[in-house]
Design an enzyme around this catalytic site. Structure first.
Site, short mmCIF file in Angstrom:
data_model
loop_
_atom_site.label_atom_id
_atom_site.label_comp_id
_atom_site.label_asym_id
_atom_site.label_seq_id
_atom_site.Cartn_x
_atom_site.Cartn_y
_atom_site.Cartn_z
N SER A 1 -1.36 4.77 5.50
CA SER A 1 -0.23 5.14 6.18
C SER A 1 -0.40 6.42 7.25
O SER A 1 -1.34 6.07 8.31
CB SER A 1 0.86 5.64 5.32
OG SER A 1 1.93 5.81 5.98
N ASP B 1 -9.98 5.09 18.40
CA ASP B 1 -9.48 4.29 19.52
C ASP B 1 -9.79 4.98 20.86
O ASP B 1 -10.06 4.64 21.92
CB ASP B 1 -8.25 3.47 19.43
CG ASP B 1 -8.22 2.50 18.65
OD1 ASP B 1 -9.46 2.13 18.09
OD2 ASP B 1 -7.32 1.84 18.44
N LYS C 1 -2.14 0.45 4.97
CA LYS C 1 -0.38 0.48 4.94
C LYS C 1 -0.05 0.90 6.42
O LYS C 1 0.16 2.12 6.70
CB LYS C 1 -0.12 1.43 3.99
CG LYS C 1 1.33 1.38 3.24
CD LYS C 1 2.12 2.37 4.25
CE LYS C 1 3.78 2.15 3.64
NZ LYS C 1 4.44 3.06 4.61
#
Length: 427
Positions: free
Chosen positions: A307, A318, A332
């Protein structure tokens, strides 16, 4: 009296059905005969279903062996509706709502495990570091088959939580099937009052190279403030590179994850959420103000990183701010929102959107692959949990000359190597 109640209930539901039908199917739609017929058919279907719903309530009140309160019937109906959606959507009663508020502040009573329902079985997302469950040997991915002999198959998350929770000092026995094992084991755990601080451990893991280490174990209201203080202290000690440990971090508040990511990024997308409504489609960007210096950064992750911790890991990866080392994360990637009902005395916890990393990837049920994978087998994972549970205690003991530890944290050692490589490359 009962007849009047059901007439009123039926009338209210029909009016509601007309409202839902109109709002869902006619707003902004061209007025043509085909759409009108479809709308009428939809309304007819809704009327019929509501009539059946009222008949079911009437049958329960009149024929069930024990007298049922109407509020109990509706509560059970809400729970049933949400239980079939996904493992995270739930009806939350007034008492559970109060518990949830306390949890976001980092304190609760119980075992200290995050669980979901997966394939009808209660599955451990991660045991919270330093919790009784963690110390007793509960592992990521464990399936809890029984709680004190009571089977958990096909029971709801909230029912399971009630079984697991209890007064500090009381014990419970979990029948657990570890991943990759064929025989379940019984693990007896003593409940405790659990105080979850966002930062579990901080230290210099390499004095020569000035590599700092910071273990972040959840995302609460005060997480960003705690992180600021800790990083500031490490920088005072001369830190030139940081290892951010998100292993066994089950997540927490979206706002805290965005805030933590923002501290490491000066620009770029942190995460985006996408749902059905415009208010769920949000793009979170980094702001230049308040960012930390551009020291080399490695993030440790494993299958217990879920999460909110995946938001941070995805943003770092990224945006090429640092490297991920360890194992693929849990996966999640959904957003839950609280929708107040019953005049704010209860709520629906609904999955309203999904997370997308800066590269546009939805990580839900997929996870994030590390840049450098260091897999651990069952025994190594267990040894890691024991080490993380005792490491801080060991450092508090007197600092006499002692034999080097038998355990070697392979993922942490690799992270240190990577940091040194970054420093060399940047000089």
């Amino acid at each position: 009296m009962k007849k009047g109640l059901f007439v009123l209930l039926l009338y209210t539901m029909i009016i509601f059905a007309v409202s839902v039908s109109a709002n869902t199917f006619t707003l902004g739609a061209p007025a043509n005969a085909g759409i009108k017929r479809a709308n009428q058919q939809t309304r007819d279907f809704i009327y019929k279903e509501f009539e059946e719903f009222v008949k079911v309530i009437k049958a329960l009140q009149e024929k069930y062996v024990e007298e049922l309160d109407i509020n109990t019937i509706f509560t059970n109906a809400y729970r049933g509706m949400l239980s079939e959606l996904d493992p995270f959507s739930q009806y939350i009663s007034h008492e559970e709502l109060e518990e949830l508020k306390i949890e976001t502040e980092g304190e609760f009573e119980g075992l200290g495990i995050e669980v979901i329902v997966r394939h009808g079985l209660i599955t451990v997302i991660t045991p919270i570091l330093d919790s009784p469950a963690f110390k007793a040997g509960i592992l990521v991915g464990d399936r809890i088959l029984k709680v004190d002999g009571i089977p958990t198959k096909d029971i709801t998350i909230r029912e399971t939580v009630k079984l697991l929770r209890g007064k500090p000092g009381t014990t419970t026995t979990l029948t657990v099937l570890h991943e990759g094992e064929s025989m379940p084991v019984d693990i007896t755990i003593q409940r405790a009052k659990i105080h979850v601080n966002s930062i579990r451990d901080v230290k210099m893991v390499d004095e020569t190279e000035k590599i700092g280490y910071l273990a972040l174990i959840n995302f609460q209201e005060n997480t960003v403030d705690d992180l600021d203080k800790t990083v500031k202290e490490l920088l005072k000690q001369g830190m030139e590179g940081l290892i951010l440990d998100l292993r066994f971090n089950p997540g927490g508040l979206l706002s805290a994850a965005v805030g933590v990511s923002d501290r490491f990024l000066k620009k770029g997308v942190i995460v985006s959420t996408r749902g059905r409504g415009p208010d769920q489609n949000i793009l979170y960007r980094a702001r230049r103000g308040g960012s930390y210096p551009d020291f080399p950064l490695v993030v440790l992750v494993n299958n217990g990183s879920a999460s909110a911790s995946e938001i941070v890991a995805g943003a770092i990866k990224d945006n090429k701010r640092g490297l991920l080392v360890g194992m693929k994360t849990f996966g999640k990637g959904s957003v839950q929102s609280l929708v107040p009902i019953r005049e704010g005395n209860a709520a629906l916890k609904l999955t309203t959107a999904k997370y997308y990393t800066p590269s546009g990837e939805c990580i839900h049920e997929k996870g994030i692959e590390p840049d450098i994978e260091i897999p651990l087998d069952f025994s190594q994972m267990r040894e890691l949990q024991v080490e993380l549970s005792t490491a801080k205690i060991s450092r508090k003991a007197d600092d006499k000359e002692k034999e080097p530890p038998l355990f070697k944290d392979l993922q942490l050692e690799k992270a240190k190597e990577v940091i040194k490589g970054m420093e060399t490359g940047g000089k």
